[in-house]
Design a protein around this motif. Structure first.
Motif, PDB file in Angstrom:
ATOM      1  N   ARG A  50       8.552 -15.516  24.863  1.00 38.17           N
ATOM      2  CA  ARG A  50       6.997 -14.828  24.704  1.00 38.17           C
ATOM      3  C   ARG A  50       7.156 -14.477  23.082  1.00 38.17           C
ATOM      4  NH1 ARG A  50       3.494 -12.021  27.379  1.00 38.17           N
ATOM      5  NH2 ARG A  50       4.590 -11.919  29.470  1.00 38.17           N
ATOM      6  N   SER A  51       8.180 -14.145  22.469  1.00 39.05           N
ATOM      7  CA  SER A  51       8.090 -14.019  21.076  1.00 39.05           C
ATOM      8  C   SER A  51       7.705 -15.193  20.255  1.00 39.05           C
ATOM      9  CB  SER A  51       9.945 -13.378  20.415  1.00 39.05           C
ATOM     10  OG  SER A  51       9.786 -12.025  21.057  1.00 39.05           O
ATOM     11  N   ILE A  52       8.269 -16.277  20.736  1.00 42.92           N
ATOM     12  CA  ILE A  52       7.841 -17.580  20.012  1.00 42.92           C
ATOM     13  C   ILE A  52       6.244 -17.620  20.108  1.00 42.92           C
ATOM     14  CG2 ILE A  52       7.989 -19.942  20.099  1.00 42.92           C
ATOM     15  CD1 ILE A  52      10.998 -19.674  21.227  1.00 42.92           C
ATOM     16  N   ALA A  53       5.786 -17.512  21.169  1.00 39.67           N
ATOM     17  CA  ALA A  53       4.453 -17.524  21.342  1.00 39.67           C
ATOM     18  C   ALA A  53       3.605 -16.859  20.572  1.00 39.67           C
ATOM     19  CB  ALA A  53       3.976 -17.149  23.136  1.00 39.67           C
ATOM     20  N   ASP A  54       4.020 -15.422  20.470  1.00 40.94           N
ATOM     21  CA  ASP A  54       3.398 -14.305  19.588  1.00 40.94           C
ATOM     22  C   ASP A  54       3.584 -14.849  18.197  1.00 40.94           C
ATOM     23  OD1 ASP A  54       2.685 -12.693  21.728  1.00 40.94           O
ATOM     24  OD2 ASP A  54       4.339 -11.462  21.349  1.00 40.94           O
ATOM     25  N   ALA A  55       4.707 -15.444  17.839  1.00 42.24           N
ATOM     26  CA  ALA A  55       4.961 -15.765  16.477  1.00 42.24           C
ATOM     27  C   ALA A  55       4.089 -17.267  15.821  1.00 42.24           C
ATOM     28  CB  ALA A  55       6.217 -16.236  16.217  1.00 42.24           C
ATOM     29  N   LEU A  56       3.830 -18.089  17.106  1.00 39.86           N
ATOM     30  CA  LEU A  56       3.089 -19.136  16.803  1.00 39.86           C
ATOM     31  C   LEU A  56       1.487 -18.935  16.824  1.00 39.86           C
ATOM     32  CD1 LEU A  56       5.207 -21.975  18.476  1.00 39.86           C
ATOM     33  CD2 LEU A  56       4.843 -21.254  15.850  1.00 39.86           C
ATOM     34  N   ASN A  57       1.342 -17.631  17.688  1.00 42.58           N
ATOM     35  CA  ASN A  57      -0.173 -17.396  17.904  1.00 42.58           C
ATOM     36  C   ASN A  57      -0.932 -18.337  19.084  1.00 42.58           C
ATOM     37  OD1 ASN A  57      -2.365 -15.568  17.774  1.00 42.58           O
ATOM     38  ND2 ASN A  57      -3.381 -16.903  16.327  1.00 42.58           N
ATOM     39  N   ARG A  58       0.025 -18.606  19.963  1.00 42.44           N
ATOM     40  CA  ARG A  58      -0.170 -19.309  21.076  1.00 42.44           C
ATOM     41  C   ARG A  58      -0.220 -18.671  22.343  1.00 42.44           C
ATOM     42  NH1 ARG A  58       2.460 -25.569  20.577  1.00 42.44           N
ATOM     43  NH2 ARG A  58       2.295 -25.821  18.171  1.00 42.44           N
ATOM     44  N   PRO A  59      -1.031 -19.232  23.504  1.00 49.53           N
ATOM     45  CA  PRO A  59      -1.033 -18.597  24.811  1.00 49.53           C
ATOM     46  C   PRO A  59       0.360 -18.650  25.339  1.00 49.53           C
ATOM     47  CG  PRO A  59      -2.708 -20.263  24.729  1.00 49.53           C
ATOM     48  CD  PRO A  59      -2.053 -20.135  23.399  1.00 49.53           C
ATOM     49  N   TYR A  60       0.782 -17.737  26.097  1.00 44.04           N
ATOM     50  CA  TYR A  60       2.260 -17.798  26.718  1.00 44.04           C
ATOM     51  C   TYR A  60       2.142 -17.877  28.476  1.00 44.04           C
ATOM     52  CZ  TYR A  60       6.415 -15.692  28.721  1.00 44.04           C
ATOM     53  OH  TYR A  60       7.464 -15.339  29.313  1.00 44.04           O
ATOM     54  N   ILE A  61       2.681 -18.936  28.868  1.00 46.88           N
ATOM     55  CA  ILE A  61       2.534 -19.230  30.203  1.00 46.88           C
ATOM     56  C   ILE A  61       3.947 -19.487  30.831  1.00 46.88           C
ATOM     57  CG2 ILE A  61       1.996 -21.010  31.895  1.00 46.88           C
ATOM     58  CD1 ILE A  61      -0.475 -19.660  30.777  1.00 46.88           C
ATOM     59  N   ARG A  62       4.487 -19.039  31.694  1.00 47.12           N
ATOM     60  CA  ARG A  62       5.611 -18.937  32.472  1.00 47.12           C
ATOM     61  C   ARG A  62       5.797 -19.339  33.879  1.00 47.12           C
ATOM     62  NH1 ARG A  62       7.913 -15.276  35.905  1.00 47.12           N
ATOM     63  NH2 ARG A  62      10.017 -15.438  36.004  1.00 47.12           N
ATOM     64  N   ALA A  63       6.588 -20.514  34.210  1.00 47.08           N
ATOM     65  CA  ALA A  63       6.650 -20.932  35.662  1.00 47.08           C
ATOM     66  C   ALA A  63       8.170 -20.921  36.274  1.00 47.08           C
ATOM     67  CB  ALA A  63       6.133 -22.419  35.780  1.00 47.08           C
ATOM     68  N   SER A  64       8.381 -19.869  37.162  1.00 47.65           N
ATOM     69  CA  SER A  64       9.930 -19.799  37.684  1.00 47.65           C
ATOM     70  C   SER A  64       9.812 -20.808  38.602  1.00 47.65           C
ATOM     71  CB  SER A  64       9.822 -18.656  38.679  1.00 47.65           C
ATOM     72  OG  SER A  64      11.110 -18.581  38.946  1.00 47.65           O
ATOM     73  N   LEU A  65      11.192 -21.732  38.311  1.00 50.14           N
ATOM     74  CA  LEU A  65      11.507 -22.910  38.993  1.00 50.14           C
ATOM     75  C   LEU A  65      12.541 -22.706  40.051  1.00 50.14           C
ATOM     76  CD1 LEU A  65      11.000 -25.807  36.208  1.00 50.14           C
ATOM     77  CD2 LEU A  65       9.284 -24.743  37.821  1.00 50.14           C
ATOM     78  N   GLY A  66      13.140 -21.668  40.078  1.00 54.31           N
ATOM     79  CA  GLY A  66      14.259 -21.244  40.927  1.00 54.31           C
ATOM     80  C   GLY A  66      14.054 -21.615  42.413  1.00 54.31           C
ATOM     81  N   GLY A  67      14.722 -22.384  43.000  1.00 50.87           N
ATOM     82  CA  GLY A  67      14.871 -22.604  44.360  1.00 50.87           C
ATOM     83  C   GLY A  67      13.725 -23.772  44.618  1.00 50.87           C
ATOM     84  N   ILE A  68      13.254 -24.432  43.770  1.00 52.29           N
ATOM     85  CA  ILE A  68      12.220 -25.678  44.070  1.00 52.29           C
ATOM     86  C   ILE A  68      13.265 -26.642  44.599  1.00 52.29           C
ATOM     87  CG2 ILE A  68      10.940 -27.397  43.073  1.00 52.29           C
ATOM     88  CD1 ILE A  68       9.524 -25.104  41.318  1.00 52.29           C
ATOM     89  N   LYS A  69      12.729 -27.140  45.554  1.00 59.98           N
ATOM     90  CA  LYS A  69      13.490 -28.454  46.446  1.00 59.98           C
ATOM     91  C   LYS A  69      12.274 -29.666  46.448  1.00 59.98           C
ATOM     92  CE  LYS A  69      16.260 -25.515  49.144  1.00 59.98           C
ATOM     93  NZ  LYS A  69      16.779 -25.255  50.625  1.00 59.98           N
ATOM     94  N   ASP A  70      10.684 -29.248  46.350  1.00 54.97           N
ATOM     95  CA  ASP A  70       9.878 -30.215  46.704  1.00 54.97           C
ATOM     96  C   ASP A  70       9.302 -30.759  45.236  1.00 54.97           C
ATOM     97  OD1 ASP A  70       7.911 -31.764  47.596  1.00 54.97           O
ATOM     98  OD2 ASP A  70       6.977 -30.166  48.887  1.00 54.97           O
ATOM     99  N   GLU A  71       9.477 -32.147  44.991  1.00 58.55           N
ATOM    100  CA  GLU A  71       8.889 -32.825  43.882  1.00 58.55           C
ATOM    101  C   GLU A  71       7.410 -32.469  43.646  1.00 58.55           C
ATOM    102  OE1 GLU A  71       8.355 -37.225  41.809  1.00 58.55           O
ATOM    103  OE2 GLU A  71       8.827 -37.098  43.994  1.00 58.55           O
ATOM    104  N   SER A  72       6.644 -32.220  44.598  1.00 63.15           N
ATOM    105  CA  SER A  72       5.138 -31.828  44.613  1.00 63.15           C
ATOM    106  C   SER A  72       5.060 -30.520  43.821  1.00 63.15           C
ATOM    107  CB  SER A  72       4.554 -32.092  45.830  1.00 63.15           C
ATOM    108  OG  SER A  72       4.914 -31.124  46.887  1.00 63.15           O
ATOM    109  N   GLU A  73       6.005 -29.675  43.821  1.00 59.57           N
ATOM    110  CA  GLU A  73       5.913 -28.418  43.174  1.00 59.57           C
ATOM    111  C   GLU A  73       5.548 -28.685  41.830  1.00 59.57           C
ATOM    112  OE1 GLU A  73       5.588 -25.458  43.998  1.00 59.57           O
ATOM    113  OE2 GLU A  73       5.952 -25.426  46.173  1.00 59.57           O
ATOM    114  N   ILE A  74       6.085 -29.732  41.185  1.00 60.71           N
ATOM    115  CA  ILE A  74       5.978 -30.207  39.702  1.00 60.71           C
ATOM    116  C   ILE A  74       4.786 -31.028  39.589  1.00 60.71           C
ATOM    117  CG2 ILE A  74       7.182 -31.359  37.790  1.00 60.71           C
ATOM    118  CD1 ILE A  74       8.515 -28.576  38.589  1.00 60.71           C
TER     119      ILE A  74
END
Length: 214
Positions: A89-113
């Motif tokens: 988030r700090s890097i996003a603020d420093a570059l003045n860009r939108p911040y997006i987060r995706a939690s990938l923990g527990g993903i077993k299905d390729e279609s999630e990506i």
């Protein structure tokens, strides 16, 4: 228009067109990376962590020299609560860009990506394209949390799909099964986090610049 509102495919086509129209297709105008401002933002948000902040600034300096063409991807490795995600988030603020987060923990299905094919009932795009929809710009800072907790299953290997997302030679035409048109991810600043390196396959690890947080 031809099929009418009561046709069963009307919603599927409308949702697909809405997704296409909501995605940021236009490249953002490149702004000069201000390394002094970036350091000030990191110092403001995080006390200590000097070596880690130095590594981030070095990475941004290389990005600036290369004309913002991202090569390796930052990977913050450390136990929970050490500030991995908040550094993104700090890097996003420093570059003045939108911040997006995706939690990938527990993903077993390729279609999630990579998304579901539109022939399936309830098909939707993958987490990467959904993140780009939410960002509204083509150059967000995209944090991929817990990349070490993805596992291979009968539904494919999500880590191999992620490899295409993070590879600068391939991600200018990322193929999502739902979209079925190439989407350019080359302007996205990807940051990954993990608790341990053990769960990250070798080919994916080779794409990552590892920064350890004690």
């Amino acid at each position: 228009e031809r099929q009418g509102q009561n046709n069963s495919e009307e919603n599927i086509i409308r949702n697909y067109l809405d997704t296409i129209l909501e995605l940021p297709w236009h490249k953002e105008e490149k702004t000069e990376i201000d390394l002094i401002k970036a350091r000030e933002q990191l110092d403001k948000d995080h006390y200590g962590l000097d070596k880690i902040k130095d590594r981030i600034i070095e990475h941004l300096a290389v990005l600036k020299l290369k004309g913002e063409k991202q090569g390796s991807i930052l990977l913050f490795v450390g136990p929970p609560g050490t500030g991995k995600t908040s550094l993104g988030r700090s890097i996003a603020d420093a570059l003045n860009r939108p911040y997006i987060r995706a939690s990938l923990g527990g993903i077993k299905d390729e279609s999630e990506i990579r998304g579901h094919r539109r022939t399936y009932l309830g098909a939707m795009p993958g987490r990467i394209i959904r993140g780009m929809q939410n960002a509204g710009k083509s150059n967000p800072v995209f944090v991929l949390d817990e990349v070490d907790k993805m596992t291979e299953s009968i539904n494919g290997n999500p880590t191999s799909a992620l490899l295409e997302v993070l590879d600068p030679e391939q991600n200018d035409s990322f193929s999502d099964h739902y979209l079925e048109v190439g989407y350019d991810l080359s302007d996205v600043f990807f940051v990954a986090t993990a608790n341990s390196l053990d769960g990250i396959p070798g080919p994916l690890r080779d794409r990552l610049e590892i920064i350890n947080l004690d």
